[in-house]
Write a protein that holds these residues in place. Structure first.
Motif, PDB file in Angstrom:
ATOM      1  N   GLN A 223       0.823  -1.206   0.000  1.00 58.49           N
ATOM      2  CA  GLN A 223       0.000   0.000   0.000  1.00 58.49           C
ATOM      3  C   GLN A 223       0.858   1.257   0.000  1.00 58.49           C
ATOM      4  OE1 GLN A 223      -2.246  -0.824   3.570  1.00 58.49           O
ATOM      5  NE2 GLN A 223      -3.813  -2.001   2.477  1.00 58.49           N
ATOM      6  N   GLY A 224       0.579   2.144  -0.942  1.00 58.26           N
ATOM      7  CA  GLY A 224       1.179   3.471  -0.976  1.00 58.26           C
ATOM      8  C   GLY A 224       0.100   4.512  -0.738  1.00 58.26           C
ATOM      9  N   TYR A 225       0.398   5.517   0.079  1.00 60.43           N
ATOM     10  CA  TYR A 225      -0.613   6.501   0.460  1.00 60.43           C
ATOM     11  C   TYR A 225      -0.034   7.903   0.356  1.00 60.43           C
ATOM     12  CZ  TYR A 225      -4.406   8.590   3.261  1.00 60.43           C
ATOM     13  OH  TYR A 225      -5.472   9.342   3.709  1.00 60.43           O
ATOM     14  N   LEU A 226      -0.735   8.767  -0.355  1.00 58.92           N
ATOM     15  CA  LEU A 226      -0.353  10.168  -0.514  1.00 58.92           C
ATOM     16  C   LEU A 226      -1.383  11.039   0.188  1.00 58.92           C
ATOM     17  CD1 LEU A 226       1.143  12.605  -1.867  1.00 58.92           C
ATOM     18  CD2 LEU A 226      -0.402  12.280  -3.809  1.00 58.92           C
ATOM     19  N   TYR A 227      -0.879  11.992   0.990  1.00 61.70           N
ATOM     20  CA  TYR A 227      -1.734  12.945   1.702  1.00 61.70           C
ATOM     21  C   TYR A 227      -1.255  14.352   1.362  1.00 61.70           C
ATOM     22  CZ  TYR A 227      -3.770  15.526   5.663  1.00 61.70           C
ATOM     23  OH  TYR A 227      -4.450  16.430   6.441  1.00 61.70           O
ATOM     24  N   ALA A 228      -2.156  15.206   0.923  1.00 64.06           N
ATOM     25  CA  ALA A 228      -1.810  16.601   0.614  1.00 64.06           C
ATOM     26  C   ALA A 228      -2.944  17.499   1.091  1.00 64.06           C
ATOM     27  CB  ALA A 228      -1.570  16.784  -0.875  1.00 64.06           C
ATOM     28  N   ALA A 229      -2.623  18.452   1.960  1.00 61.45           N
ATOM     29  CA  ALA A 229      -3.632  19.368   2.491  1.00 61.45           C
ATOM     30  C   ALA A 229      -3.142  20.798   2.359  1.00 61.45           C
ATOM     31  CB  ALA A 229      -3.942  19.046   3.953  1.00 61.45           C
ATOM     32  N   SER A 230      -4.085  21.715   2.219  1.00 62.90           N
ATOM     33  CA  SER A 230      -3.755  23.142   2.139  1.00 62.90           C
ATOM     34  C   SER A 230      -4.899  23.933   2.761  1.00 62.90           C
ATOM     35  CB  SER A 230      -3.520  23.569   0.687  1.00 62.90           C
ATOM     36  OG  SER A 230      -4.694  23.382  -0.087  1.00 62.90           O
ATOM     37  N   GLY A 231      -4.619  25.194   3.033  1.00 62.71           N
ATOM     38  CA  GLY A 231      -5.646  26.065   3.588  1.00 62.71           C
ATOM     39  C   GLY A 231      -5.291  26.564   4.973  1.00 62.71           C
ATOM     40  N   TYR A 232      -6.227  27.255   5.592  1.00 59.69           N
ATOM     41  CA  TYR A 232      -5.972  27.863   6.891  1.00 59.69           C
ATOM     42  C   TYR A 232      -7.290  28.188   7.580  1.00 59.69           C
ATOM     43  CZ  TYR A 232      -6.817  31.941   3.935  1.00 59.69           C
ATOM     44  OH  TYR A 232      -7.370  32.819   3.033  1.00 59.69           O
ATOM     45  N   ASN A 233      -7.173  28.480   8.850  1.00 56.01           N
ATOM     46  CA  ASN A 233      -8.277  28.950   9.670  1.00 56.01           C
ATOM     47  C   ASN A 233      -7.881  30.337  10.172  1.00 56.01           C
ATOM     48  OD1 ASN A 233     -10.291  29.380  11.559  1.00 56.01           O
ATOM     49  ND2 ASN A 233     -10.108  27.380  12.528  1.00 56.01           N
ATOM     50  N   GLY A 234      -8.679  31.328   9.879  1.00 55.15           N
ATOM     51  CA  GLY A 234      -8.337  32.695  10.255  1.00 55.15           C
ATOM     52  C   GLY A 234      -9.513  33.434  10.856  1.00 55.15           C
ATOM     53  N   LYS A 235      -9.225  34.642  11.351  1.00 56.54           N
ATOM     54  CA  LYS A 235     -10.313  35.439  11.913  1.00 56.54           C
ATOM     55  C   LYS A 235     -10.041  36.928  11.730  1.00 56.54           C
ATOM     56  CE  LYS A 235      -8.566  35.797  16.689  1.00 56.54           C
ATOM     57  NZ  LYS A 235      -8.850  35.521  18.115  1.00 56.54           N
ATOM     58  N   PHE A 236     -11.112  37.686  11.577  1.00 53.33           N
ATOM     59  CA  PHE A 236     -11.092  39.138  11.638  1.00 53.33           C
ATOM     60  C   PHE A 236     -11.717  39.545  12.966  1.00 53.33           C
ATOM     61  CE2 PHE A 236     -10.994  38.577   7.007  1.00 53.33           C
ATOM     62  CZ  PHE A 236      -9.933  39.419   6.678  1.00 53.33           C
ATOM     63  N   SER A 237     -11.064  40.472  13.650  1.00 53.74           N
ATOM     64  CA  SER A 237     -11.534  40.862  14.977  1.00 53.74           C
ATOM     65  C   SER A 237     -11.788  42.358  15.045  1.00 53.74           C
ATOM     66  CB  SER A 237     -10.498  40.492  16.053  1.00 53.74           C
ATOM     67  OG  SER A 237     -10.276  39.106  16.088  1.00 53.74           O
ATOM     68  N   PHE A 238     -12.877  42.705  15.729  1.00 52.19           N
ATOM     69  CA  PHE A 238     -13.125  44.092  16.132  1.00 52.19           C
ATOM     70  C   PHE A 238     -12.894  44.155  17.631  1.00 52.19           C
ATOM     71  CE2 PHE A 238     -16.032  47.101  18.148  1.00 52.19           C
ATOM     72  CZ  PHE A 238     -15.582  48.284  17.576  1.00 52.19           C
ATOM     73  N   ASN A 239     -12.030  45.073  18.053  1.00 55.31           N
ATOM     74  CA  ASN A 239     -11.622  45.163  19.452  1.00 55.31           C
ATOM     75  C   ASN A 239     -12.020  46.506  20.049  1.00 55.31           C
ATOM     76  OD1 ASN A 239      -9.041  46.427  21.148  1.00 55.31           O
ATOM     77  ND2 ASN A 239      -9.738  44.426  21.890  1.00 55.31           N
ATOM     78  N   ALA A 240     -12.476  46.439  21.289  1.00 53.58           N
ATOM     79  CA  ALA A 240     -12.735  47.654  22.065  1.00 53.58           C
ATOM     80  C   ALA A 240     -12.228  47.417  23.487  1.00 53.58           C
ATOM     81  CB  ALA A 240     -14.222  47.987  22.084  1.00 53.58           C
ATOM     82  N   SER A 241     -11.497  48.387  24.015  1.00 55.10           N
ATOM     83  CA  SER A 241     -10.985  48.226  25.376  1.00 55.10           C
ATOM     84  C   SER A 241     -10.881  49.592  26.049  1.00 55.10           C
ATOM     85  CB  SER A 241      -9.622  47.535  25.375  1.00 55.10           C
ATOM     86  OG  SER A 241      -8.635  48.363  24.801  1.00 55.10           O
ATOM     87  N   THR A 242     -10.676  49.539  27.356  1.00 53.84           N
ATOM     88  CA  THR A 242     -10.604  50.781  28.113  1.00 53.84           C
ATOM     89  C   THR A 242      -9.699  50.610  29.324  1.00 53.84           C
ATOM     90  OG1 THR A 242     -11.966  52.463  29.226  1.00 53.84           O
ATOM     91  CG2 THR A 242     -12.621  50.168  29.522  1.00 53.84           C
ATOM     92  N   GLN A 243      -9.141  51.721  29.792  1.00 54.18           N
ATOM     93  CA  GLN A 243      -8.363  51.742  31.026  1.00 54.18           C
ATOM     94  C   GLN A 243      -9.179  52.437  32.105  1.00 54.18           C
ATOM     95  OE1 GLN A 243      -4.535  53.696  30.804  1.00 54.18           O
ATOM     96  NE2 GLN A 243      -4.247  53.682  33.033  1.00 54.18           N
ATOM     97  N   TYR A 244      -9.314  51.762  33.252  1.00 58.45           N
ATOM     98  CA  TYR A 244     -10.043  52.320  34.381  1.00 58.45           C
ATOM     99  C   TYR A 244      -9.049  52.614  35.504  1.00 58.45           C
ATOM    100  CZ  TYR A 244     -13.468  52.929  38.098  1.00 58.45           C
ATOM    101  OH  TYR A 244     -14.224  53.441  39.128  1.00 58.45           O
ATOM    102  N   GLY A 245      -8.961  53.861  35.906  1.00 57.63           N
ATOM    103  CA  GLY A 245      -7.987  54.252  36.909  1.00 57.63           C
ATOM    104  C   GLY A 245      -6.580  54.033  36.373  1.00 57.63           C
ATOM    105  N   ASP A 246      -5.664  53.787  37.272  1.00 55.66           N
ATOM    106  CA  ASP A 246      -4.284  53.592  36.855  1.00 55.66           C
ATOM    107  C   ASP A 246      -3.906  52.122  36.711  1.00 55.66           C
ATOM    108  OD1 ASP A 246      -3.721  56.339  36.832  1.00 55.66           O
ATOM    109  OD2 ASP A 246      -3.319  56.333  39.004  1.00 55.66           O
ATOM    110  N   ASN A 247      -4.780  51.214  37.159  1.00 53.14           N
ATOM    111  CA  ASN A 247      -4.338  49.830  37.294  1.00 53.14           C
ATOM    112  C   ASN A 247      -5.212  48.778  36.615  1.00 53.14           C
ATOM    113  OD1 ASN A 247      -2.169  50.629  39.010  1.00 53.14           O
ATOM    114  ND2 ASN A 247      -3.616  50.778  40.721  1.00 53.14           N
ATOM    115  N   PHE A 248      -6.324  49.157  35.999  1.00 53.24           N
ATOM    116  CA  PHE A 248      -7.230  48.149  35.458  1.00 53.24           C
ATOM    117  C   PHE A 248      -7.539  48.414  33.983  1.00 53.24           C
ATOM    118  CE2 PHE A 248      -8.094  48.313  40.021  1.00 53.24           C
ATOM    119  CZ  PHE A 248      -7.935  46.974  40.360  1.00 53.24           C
TER     120      PHE A 248
END
Length: 507
Positions: A223-248
C-alpha cells in the motif's frame, strides 16, 4: 438490477449524507501560536502584557496598554518536516511557504476629562491566522494486518440492499454515482464504488441481498498513500478596550472566523495473494471545505504593582457553519482467466453536501507578567480548553449525537503552558520562549503533546519597530488512512519551523 427509486428517500437526514467525525472536530477546534514576531518569539505568553496586536488576540484588554495608536503587519515562512512510518516502509517530506499571517491597528483615544476614572479607550481591527493546514507526505509499506482497501467498501456495503448500491440497466456509472448519493447517502455511494469496481461480491444476485464479501483476500498488501492538504483557519476581529484608573484594563473582541481547507488522498494497493481476484486498486478522494463562524472574547488586566501584572480572559465557543464538496476516483485491475481487465469509475461528479454546524470548545486563560523596569520582563500564560465539549449540531440528529458521544469519550481537558522573556539592551530586545500543549485526546499515543521553543530580536527606531522571530514545534501523531475498514495508521513525527518578520508603527 433495479434499485427502489423512491422519492421520499431524498429526505434522509443530513448526517447520513457525509460522515463528519472526531478528526474534523479537532482540526477546527485547535489554534496555534501565530501573529507578530514579538508575540511568536515569546511563544505567545502575552495575556498579562498587552501592547502588541497579537496579544489582543489572547486578551482583548491588551490594546489599552498602548500609549499611542499602533499598527503592524507580519509575514512568515512556514517550514514543515515529517518523518513517516507505515509498517515496514518509511519516508520523509518537507515544504515551506511564505504567507501574510497578521495585520491590524489599534487607535487609542485619551480621555481629556481629568475627573473621569476612565483614562482612555481603544478601538482596533485585526486579521490573525489561527491555524495553518499546509501539509503533504507520502509513504509505502506492506500491510501485514490483513487489512485491504476492500475492507473500506465492505464496511459500508454490509446491510445495504443491492438495488440501493448498483446502477440501473442502461444507466451510466456517473449518473448512478450521483443519484445513489442523492437518494441514499454517502455510505451507499461508497458501497456502489466497491460493487461496480468488482471489489465486492454479493452473496446472492438479487435486489434484496444485503450480504457481501470482498474479492480482495490474503494477508499482505502493498500500500502506498499520498496525503496533501492546504488552507488555513483565520479570523477578523473588532476590538474595544478601556483603562479604568491607573491599574485596570478591560476589553472585548468580536470575531468573524473563516475556514478554507482542501485535502487530497491517493491510495494505491497491489497484491499477489492466492485467491485474490482484484489485484490492483487506486482510490482517490478530494475534499474542499469552506466555513464561517462567530466568537467573542472578554478580558481584563490588572497592575498589582509597578512590576507585577495579572490577566484573565475568556474565549467563547466558536459557532461554525461549514460546507463541503468531494470528488472521487476508483480504478481496479482484476484477473479474468489469466488476463488483466481494468475497471475505471471516474464520475466527474462534484458531491455538494448540505451545510452542517460545529461548536468548538471555549477557553480560559490566566496570565502573570513581571516587568523589570526598562530592562526586560518575564511572562507566563496558562490556558484550559475542554475538547470534549466540541459538538456537531443539531444534537438531535442521530448520527451527530453518536459522533458527539465519541468526542466526549475520547477527548479531554487540555492545558497549554506558555512562558516568555525579553531583555532590552538600549534599542535592541532579545527574546525567547517555550510552550507545551497537551494532546486533546485521552489516548496520547494516538495524538501526542506538542513541545515548542522560540527566539527573537527586536529593533526600536522610535515610531517604527522591526521584529524578527524563529519558532519551532514538534508533535507525534497517527494519521489513520480511513475511518472504517482500512483503519491502519501512518506514524508521523511532525516538526514545524517558522521565521516571522513584523513591521510596527506608532501612529
Amino acid at each position: 438490477m433495479k434499485k427502489l427509486n423512491l422519492l421520499f428517500i431524498a429526505a434522509l437526514s443530513m448526517s447520513s449524507i457525509m460522515a463528519q467525525d472526531i478528526t474534523d472536530a479537532v482540526r477546527y477546534s485547535q489554534d496555534e501560536v501565530q501573529g507578530t514576531a514579538r508575540f511568536r518569539s515569546m511563544s505567545g505568553a502575552f495575556g498579562a502584557l498587552g501592547g502588541d496586536m497579537s496579544a489582543v488576540s489572547i486578551n482583548p484588554a491588551g490594546s489599552s496598554i498602548f500609549t499611542t495608536s499602533h499598527a503592524s503587519i507580519s509575514i512568515s515562512n512556514l517550514g514543515t518536516k515529517n518523518d513517516i512510518n507505515y509498517f515496514n516502509g518509511s519516508s520523509s517530506s518537507s515544504d515551506s511557504k511564505f504567507d501574510l499571517n497578521q495585520t491590524g491597528a489599534a487607535f487609542v483615544f485619551n480621555n481629556t476629562n481629568p475627573n473621569s476614572p476612565w483614562k482612555k479607550f481603544s478601538l482596533g481591527v485585526a486579521y490573525d491566522k489561527i491555524s495553518n493546514f499546509e501539509n503533504s507526505w507520502n509513504v509505502r509499506g506492506i500491510n501485514t494486518n490483513s487489512n485491504s482497501i476492500g475492507d473500506y467498501f465492505l464496511s459500508y456495503a454490509q446491510g445495504i440492499r443491492l438495488d440501493q448500491m448498483s446502477a440501473l440497466d442502461n444507466e451510466s456509472l456517473s449518473t448512478a454515482y450521483s443519484e445513489i448519493n442523492r437518494l441514499y447517502g454517502f455510505g451507499n455511494q461508497q458501497a456502489f464504488l466497491g460493487y461496480e469496481s468488482y471489489i465486492l461480491e454479493p452473496a446472492m444476485d438479487t435486489d434484496d441481498n444485503t450480504l457481501y464479501s470482498s474479492n480482495i483476500v490474503g494477508n499482505n498488501f502493498d500500500q502506498g498513500y499520498l496525503y496533501a492538504a492546504s488552507g488555513y483557519n483565520g479570523k477578523f476581529s473588532f476590538n474595544a478596550s478601556t483603562q479604568y484608573g491607573d491599574n485596570f484594563y478591560f476589553g472585548l473582541n468580536l470575531n468573524s472566523h473563516f475556514i478554507n481547507y482542501d485535502k487530497f488522498t491517493d491510495l494505491h494497493e497491489t497484491n499477489s495473494n492466492a485467491g485474490s481476484w482484484v489485484r490492483d486498486v487506486r482510490f482517490q478522494n478530494a475534499l474542499s471545505t469552506i466555513g464561517s463562524g462567530f466568537s467573542f472574547q472578554l478580558g481584563a488586566i490588572a497592575k498589582i504593582d509597578e512590576s507585577l501584572r495579572a490577566g484573565l480572559s475568556y474565549n467563547s465557543p466558536t459557532w461554525y457553519t461549514i460546507s463541503e464538496e468531494t470528488t472521487q476516483y476508483l480504478g481496479t485491475i482484476r484477473d479474468e482467466g489469466g488476463s488483466n481487465v481494468s475497471q475505471i469509475i471516474d464520475p466527474y461528479v462534484v458531491n455538494v453536501y448540505p451545510d452542517y454546524r460545529l461548536q468548538t470548545p471555549s477557553k480560559i486563560t490566566g496570565s502573570l507578567a513581571y516587568i523589570f523596569g526598562n530592562q526586560g520582563l518575564l511572562s507566563f500564560d496558562y490556558s484550559l480548553k475542554n475538547y470534549g465539549n466540541t459538538k456537531f449540531k443539531p444534537t438531535s440528529d442521530s448520527y451527530f449525537s453518536t459522533q458527539n458521544g465519541i468526542i466526549s469519550n475520547n477527548l479531554k481537558n487540555a492545558s497549554t503552558f506558555r512562558v516568555g522573556g525579553e531583555y532590552r539592551i538600549q534599542q535592541v530586545s532579545l527574546r525567547g520562549g517555550y510552550r507545551f500543549e497537551e494532546s486533546p485526546y485521552k489516548n496520547e499515543s494516538f495524538y501526542g503533546n506538542l513541545n515548542g521553543y522560540s527566539l527573537g530580536l527586536g529593533f526600536n527606531f522610535g515610531n517604527v519597530k522591526l521584529d524578527v522571530a524563529y519558532d519551532h514545534a514538534q508533535r507525534d501523531y497517527n494519521q489513520q488512512l480511513y475511518a472504517v475498514g482500512l483503519t491502519d495508521a501512518a506514524q508521523i513525527d511532525s516538526r514545524n519551523s517558522n521565521f516571522t518578520l513584523t513591521l510596527g508603527f506608532s501612529l
